[in-house]
Structures are given as C-alpha cells and as structure tokens.
Design an enzyme around this catalytic site. Structure first.
Site, PDB file in Angstrom:
ATOM      1  N   LYS A 240       0.805  -1.223   0.000  1.00  0.00           N
ATOM      2  CA  LYS A 240       0.000   0.000   0.000  1.00  0.00           C
ATOM      3  C   LYS A 240       0.841   1.278   0.000  1.00  0.00           C
ATOM      4  CE  LYS A 240      -3.426  -2.729  -0.160  1.00  0.00           C
ATOM      5  NZ  LYS A 240      -4.433  -3.223   0.752  1.00  0.00           N
TER       6      LYS A 240
HETATM    7  C1  LIG Z   1      -5.395  -4.407   1.173  1.00  0.00           C
HETATM    8  C2  LIG Z   1      -6.855  -4.226   1.214  1.00  0.00           C
HETATM    9  C3  LIG Z   1      -7.628  -4.586   2.334  1.00  0.00           C
HETATM   10  C4  LIG Z   1      -7.083  -5.360   3.479  1.00  0.00           C
HETATM   11  O1  LIG Z   1      -5.978  -4.869   4.087  1.00  0.00           O
HETATM   12  P1  LIG Z   1      -4.906  -5.844   4.801  1.00  0.00           P
HETATM   13  O2  LIG Z   1      -4.019  -4.888   5.510  1.00  0.00           O
HETATM   14  O3  LIG Z   1      -4.214  -6.610   3.725  1.00  0.00           O
HETATM   15  O4  LIG Z   1      -5.658  -6.727   5.733  1.00  0.00           O
HETATM   16  C5  LIG Z   1      -8.968  -4.281   2.336  1.00  0.00           C
HETATM   17  N1  LIG Z   1      -9.544  -3.679   1.288  1.00  0.00           N
HETATM   18  C6  LIG Z   1      -8.871  -3.354   0.187  1.00  0.00           C
HETATM   19  C7  LIG Z   1      -9.572  -2.669  -0.935  1.00  0.00           C
HETATM   20  C8  LIG Z   1      -7.500  -3.621   0.104  1.00  0.00           C
HETATM   21  O5  LIG Z   1      -6.825  -3.289  -0.998  1.00  0.00           O
END
Ligand SMILES: *Cc1c(COP(=O)(O)O)cnc(C)c1O
Length: 407
Positions: free
Chosen positions: A185
C-alpha cells in the site's frame, strides 16, 4: 524499477528507539510518554482531517472492527463492490453478515450508485465503498443514499491514502473510514491498518474491539502499570498494531504526499501517452480534487479486446520486465471467495444460500476483468523516461494485436 516498500529517512532510528524503549506493545506498562500508536493516531487524524483514529493490526482488522462498531452483525446484509480485494467480502462474512455484491461504474470501477440503490433492502445495514486503485467513488451520491436509507457508509481507503474529494481527504465522508498499511500500500509498516471517524462513541467501540475489550484511560495511570482499562463494555479480540509498526508509520507518513506527487506527475503523463494510443485510463468521480495512484488501471483498446487482459498482461510484462496484471476478478467468482471451505460459515442452509453470490454475473465487473490491466504504483515512482518505457511497451503490444489474438 523502483523498489517497494521504500523506507523513509529516519525509519531505522525510529525502529531502534522502540527497540530500546522496552515498550513494544500498547499493552506494555506505561512509561510516562504517549505510545507510538497514540502519536501515529494523532498525526493521522490531522492528516485525514477527522477527530479520531484507532490503529489496527491490518486493513482487514480495521474493516471488521468498523463493521461491528457500526452495528453490523448476524444475518445483516452489507453492500460491497463486485470488483475489489477479497477482504471486501471476507470481512463481511467474518462478522457473520452477508456480502451483497453490487456492480461497479465502467469509468471509475468503483460502486455504481444506481446499482447500490437497487440493492438496498430491509436487511441492509451498511454500504462499504472501496476507492478502487485510489480512484475516488461517487461520494456525493453514496453518502446521500446512505443517509436517505439510514444505513452506515464505510469508506475502505486501503488503496487511497491521500486522495481528496471536494477538498477533503477520503476516509471522513461516512460513518467510518478504514485504511490498510499492508506492504503493497501507499503508506506501509509491512502489516497494519487504521479506522478513522468523527464519532467518539464509534471510536471507543473500535478501541474495545481491537484490544480484547480494553480502551485507553481517561487520565494517565501510574508509571509502570498497565495503561489499557478493562471496562468490560464490549468484548474484543487482539487486533493491535505493535509499537514498531506505529513508529514506522509515523515516519513513513512524512513522505506520503511527496511520493504521491511523483506518482501523480508520472500517471498524468502516462494517461496522455496511453490515451493517445487508444487505451482508456481508469477515471475518478467528478469532485475528486486530489488524485493518487495505488495501481494504474487502464482499459484495452478495441484491437486488443479479443486477445483479452490475461494474454495482453503477459505480453506487456515480458516487454517491461515488470509485472502487469488483469484487474481483480469479480469477487463472487474469485478462487479466494469460498465460504464453504470454512466450517464457521455453515450456520444454516439459508445462510449458505445467501452468501453464494449474485444469481447472475454482474456485467460491468465481468467486462472490466476481461479488458483492464493493472500496474502497481512502484512503477510510477521513477522518472519521465520510465513512463516513456511503459508507454512504449503498451504501444509495441498494440502493434502486435493480431498475433496476440491468434494465440
Ligand atoms: C489491502 C486491502 C484490504 C485489506 O488490508 P490488509 O491490511 O491486507 O488486511 C482491504 N480492502 C482493500 C480494498 C485492500 O486493498
């Protein structure tokens, strides 16, 4: 190609400070200073422009806590976009609710508000809107809809740190906003997440849900004693972010806007180059005032639609030596969506039928999966020459459209 994750200046010393402090968890004894988690929360609330932030172990944990804090539970329906990461569906199942998959807008690839309105029933408790790949969904329509029908709006900003709509950061438009700080991210500590809200009572519920039913005290406790208070108000689980991750996030946050600006400049150039070739870059809702890029998504020109996204993605990847992939498959058709594989979801025959997905394919999400390519944001952290290289790969693949179609 630039590497990701990329440590911000000061990341090493910040981690070492936690190491030496002996206070590695928010449950460690109070030492007279705010926890790194509290310091990160204070910085992130200021950044997003909301009253409260509660850090969590992941974006998944943030979504589950936000859903429960909004009152979602057994048997409730939650509207989720058909095009998203698996967490959009698994978190709804995780709170014993039913994900109702709704089609997306062909331009933004985010929830189609007319389709959302048509999917609202007596049992709808919440709408989870995902700003997919950092394109902003139509928040004007969706927040109006949620208010009109008396359902909670949760903004999943896992992919959109820094995006703005009508001048305000995403995350503050609904009852709650959630973020992921997973390693892919835009803001990351390897794993991590956060819930943001303007609602103090909701934030207090999230605190309890993520710390085994404990929350921070009204006043600092004696030094050397546990800081969290066992109120017994609301049962929780342990979904806390470690102090190492909070310290790292605080430092990484300082670079977010600068790195987003580099990606934006490169993405705008790529829009121009690929648009000129007949590709269609993903759009964002009118009202977006700050565009950021988690993934650069682009629709194929007509000459390449017969070959299809998987074949074209492979060809572009071979040219670039950087992975280009088709966008997510529709969630209900994803190999990762399989509630039957977990005993905990066999609540009743009725529940099993309700979580089996929509009766028929959702056409826009299905078409997007066949015709749209996705490029991770790290590819946009380079210079102008890199952007021309990316465009040249797409141009070469387009020239060979006939051969790819014959494959
Ligand atoms: C990455 C992601 C999540 C979940 O996050 P994690 O930290 O991997 O648990 C939820 N929603 C979206 C749209 C994502 O891209």
């Amino acid at each position: 190609w630039p590497r990701w994750p990329r440590p911000a200046a000061g990341a090493g010393p910040a981690l070492n400070e936690v190491l030496e402090s002996g206070r590695w968890s928010i449950a460690s004894p109070y030492d007279g200073r705010p926890t790194y988690e509290q310091r990160f929360a204070a910085r992130f609330t200021r950044y997003v422009g909301v009253r409260r932030c509660v850090a969590t172990a992941s974006g998944t944990a943030a979504l589950m806590a936000a859903l429960e804090a909004c009152g979602v539970g057994a048997g409730d329906e939650v509207i989720v976009p058909a095009l998203s990461w698996i967490a959009s569906a698994s978190t709804v199942l995780g709170v014993n609710a039913v994900p109702v998959f709704v089609d997306v807008d062909p331009g933004t690839l985010c929830l189609d508000s007319a389709a959302v309105e048509a999917a609202i029933t007596e049992r709808t408790k919440a709408i989870v809107v995902v700003h997919l790949y950092a394109a902003v969904a139509d928040l004007d329509a969706l927040s109006g809809l949620a208010a009109r029908h008396g359902v909670a709006l949760i903004e999943d900003c896992a992919q959109a740190h820094g995006a703005r709509f009508r001048g305000r950061h995403v995350g503050g438009f609904g009852s709650a906003g959630t973020f992921s700080m997973h390693h892919t991210k835009l803001l990351t500590s390897g794993e991590g997440g956060a819930v943001v809200t303007d609602d103090d009572a909701l934030a207090r519920r999230v605190e309890h849900l993520r710390a085994d039913g404990r929350c921070s005290p009204p006043a600092p406790p004696p030094i050397g004693t546990a800081e969290l208070v066992e109120t017994g108000e609301l049962m929780g689980s342990n979904r806390c972010l470690s102090e190492f991750q909070s310290a790292l996030l605080t430092v990484q946050l300082g670079e977010l806007d600068r790195w987003n600006a580099v990606r934006r400049r490169n993405a705008f150039l790529l829009d121009k180059l690929l648009g000129g070739l007949g590709y269609t870059p993903q759009s964002t809702a009118p009202g977006t005032t700050e565009r950021v890029y988690f993934t650069y998504a682009v629709g194929l020109p007509a000459q390449l639609t017969a070959a299809g996204a998987p074949v074209v993605a492979e060809a572009v990847t071979a040219e670039l030596r950087y992975p280009v992939r088709p966008v997510y498959p529709p969630l209900y058709a994803s190999r990762l969506y399989d509630p039957a594989s977990r005993r905990r979801f066999s609540i009743s025959a009725e529940h099993t039928a309700r979580v089996s997905g929509p009766g028929q394919p959702l056409p826009v999400a299905e078409a997007a999966a066949r015709r749209t390519l996705a490029l991770h944001h790290a590819a946009l952290l380079g210079d102008e020459e890199d952007v021309h290289d990316i465009a040249a790969a797409f141009e070469k693949v387009l020239r060979h459209a006939a051969e790819l179609t014959a494959q």
